[in-house]
Design a protein around this motif. Structure first.
Motif, PDB file in Angstrom:
ATOM      1  N   THR A  94       0.673  -1.254   0.212  1.00 48.94           N
ATOM      2  CA  THR A  94      -0.071   0.257   0.109  1.00 48.94           C
ATOM      3  C   THR A  94       1.014   1.243   0.186  1.00 48.94           C
ATOM      4  OG1 THR A  94      -0.059  -0.048   2.465  1.00 48.94           O
ATOM      5  CG2 THR A  94      -1.772  -1.096   1.395  1.00 48.94           C
ATOM      6  N   PRO A  96       2.097   5.103  -1.496  1.00 54.12           N
ATOM      7  CA  PRO A  96       3.414   5.357  -2.811  1.00 54.12           C
ATOM      8  C   PRO A  96       4.779   5.184  -1.939  1.00 54.12           C
ATOM      9  CG  PRO A  96       2.508   7.370  -1.941  1.00 54.12           C
ATOM     10  CD  PRO A  96       1.620   6.244  -1.185  1.00 54.12           C
ATOM     11  N   THR A  97       5.732   5.130  -2.985  1.00 52.66           N
ATOM     12  CA  THR A  97       7.113   4.929  -2.619  1.00 52.66           C
ATOM     13  C   THR A  97       7.996   5.313  -3.675  1.00 52.66           C
ATOM     14  OG1 THR A  97       8.653   3.537  -1.251  1.00 52.66           O
ATOM     15  CG2 THR A  97       7.398   2.657  -3.153  1.00 52.66           C
ATOM     16  N   THR A  98       9.208   5.920  -3.382  1.00 52.51           N
ATOM     17  CA  THR A  98      10.148   5.966  -4.328  1.00 52.51           C
ATOM     18  C   THR A  98      11.467   5.234  -4.113  1.00 52.51           C
ATOM     19  OG1 THR A  98      11.136   7.782  -3.102  1.00 52.51           O
ATOM     20  CG2 THR A  98       9.510   8.215  -4.373  1.00 52.51           C
ATOM     21  N   ARG A 130       7.447   4.296 -16.955  1.00 48.56           N
ATOM     22  CA  ARG A 130       7.972   5.315 -15.821  1.00 48.56           C
ATOM     23  C   ARG A 130       9.268   6.156 -16.027  1.00 48.56           C
ATOM     24  NH1 ARG A 130       5.356   3.737 -11.324  1.00 48.56           N
ATOM     25  NH2 ARG A 130       4.626   1.495 -10.915  1.00 48.56           N
ATOM     26  N   SER A 187       6.875   7.429  -7.761  1.00 47.02           N
ATOM     27  CA  SER A 187       6.045   6.758  -6.818  1.00 47.02           C
ATOM     28  C   SER A 187       6.131   5.495  -7.467  1.00 47.02           C
ATOM     29  CB  SER A 187       4.613   7.212  -6.624  1.00 47.02           C
ATOM     30  OG  SER A 187       3.902   6.637  -5.859  1.00 47.02           O
ATOM     31  N   THR A 189       3.417   2.458  -6.832  1.00 42.98           N
ATOM     32  CA  THR A 189       2.043   2.781  -6.162  1.00 42.98           C
ATOM     33  C   THR A 189       1.383   1.736  -5.372  1.00 42.98           C
ATOM     34  OG1 THR A 189       0.597   2.776  -8.096  1.00 42.98           O
ATOM     35  CG2 THR A 189       1.297   4.859  -7.453  1.00 42.98           C
ATOM     36  N   ASN A 190       1.740   0.391  -5.798  1.00 41.29           N
ATOM     37  CA  ASN A 190       1.026  -0.512  -5.071  1.00 41.29           C
ATOM     38  C   ASN A 190       2.070  -1.623  -5.267  1.00 41.29           C
ATOM     39  OD1 ASN A 190       0.633  -1.894  -7.679  1.00 41.29           O
ATOM     40  ND2 ASN A 190      -1.176  -0.174  -7.854  1.00 41.29           N
ATOM     41  N   GLY A 193       3.575  -2.558  -8.567  1.00 39.93           N
ATOM     42  CA  GLY A 193       4.635  -1.473  -9.188  1.00 39.93           C
ATOM     43  C   GLY A 193       5.995  -2.163  -9.001  1.00 39.93           C
TER      44      GLY A 193
END
Length: 198
Positions: A94, A96-98, A130, A187, A189-190, A193
């Motif tokens: 769950t 967003p992440t970078t 991306r 990001s 997102t899930n 990704g």
């Protein structure tokens, strides 16, 4: 892997003239070690958890990974021909992440790159189209990257198809202090990704 920039240490020789010849032979040789991810002593092919906002994590020999916003997993996987292996970063379930993935090259392997134009190649595939940002840095103190200074940066428009990209930059006057090459994503997102490098 990144095909331009496996490192071959200089071998001491008897005369200055011989040393100059040896230095000349290193020009154009790959400076990134384990660029094709053949060596995976730490995690072998198991997934490693990258804790969000933690320090860089050396997840596969010579390469480090980092994330913000959410934990991710990182794992060596089978590559797409002609690459035997790839390295895959997968977002958490769950939020967003970078992501960041990179390598630091020691100053002794970069000293002859001072003020030279260099080229880097990387093969990338993503779950969706991306933007992957590449950045080159030099160490502010030789081989100490706790502080680093940007040399150059740019963007790669990565897609769902394995594609090899190339970028170039001038290594600058401080290349002999050591160079870091890093790739970052926005990001993911899930849990579907991902971005893979080979």
């Amino acid at each position: 892997g990144i095909k331009t920039f496996s490192s071959s240490p200089l071998i001491p020789v008897a005369t200055a003239a011989d040393q100059a010849v040896r230095l000349d032979q290193t020009v154009g040789r790959n400076k990134l070690i384990n660029g094709a991810y053949q060596v995976a002593q730490k995690n072998i092919d198991s997934a490693a958890t990258i804790t969000a906002a933690a320090a860089i994590n050396y997840t596969i020999d010579r390469w480090y990974t980092q994330s913000t916003g959410q934990n991710i997993t990182a794992q060596r996987v089978a590559g797409t021909s002609p690459f035997k292996y790839a390295y895959k970063l997968i977002a958490g379930a769950t939020g967003p992440t970078t992501t960041l993935h990179g390598q630091r090259i020691e100053g002794k392997d970069c000293v002859h790159l001072v003020n030279q134009d260099v080229a880097v190649k990387v093969n990338i595939k993503c779950d969706v189209n991306r933007t992957v940002t590449w950045t080159a840095y030099y160490a502010t103190v030789e081989d100490t990257f706790s502080t680093k200074t940007q040399i150059a940066t740019g963007s790669i428009n990565a897609t769902t198809t394995d594609t090899t990209y190339q970028f170039t930059f001038n290594a600058g006057a401080n290349a002999g202090l050591g160079i870091a090459i890093e790739y970052t994503t926005g990001s993911l997102t899930n849990s579907t990704g991902y971005v893979t490098y080979s």
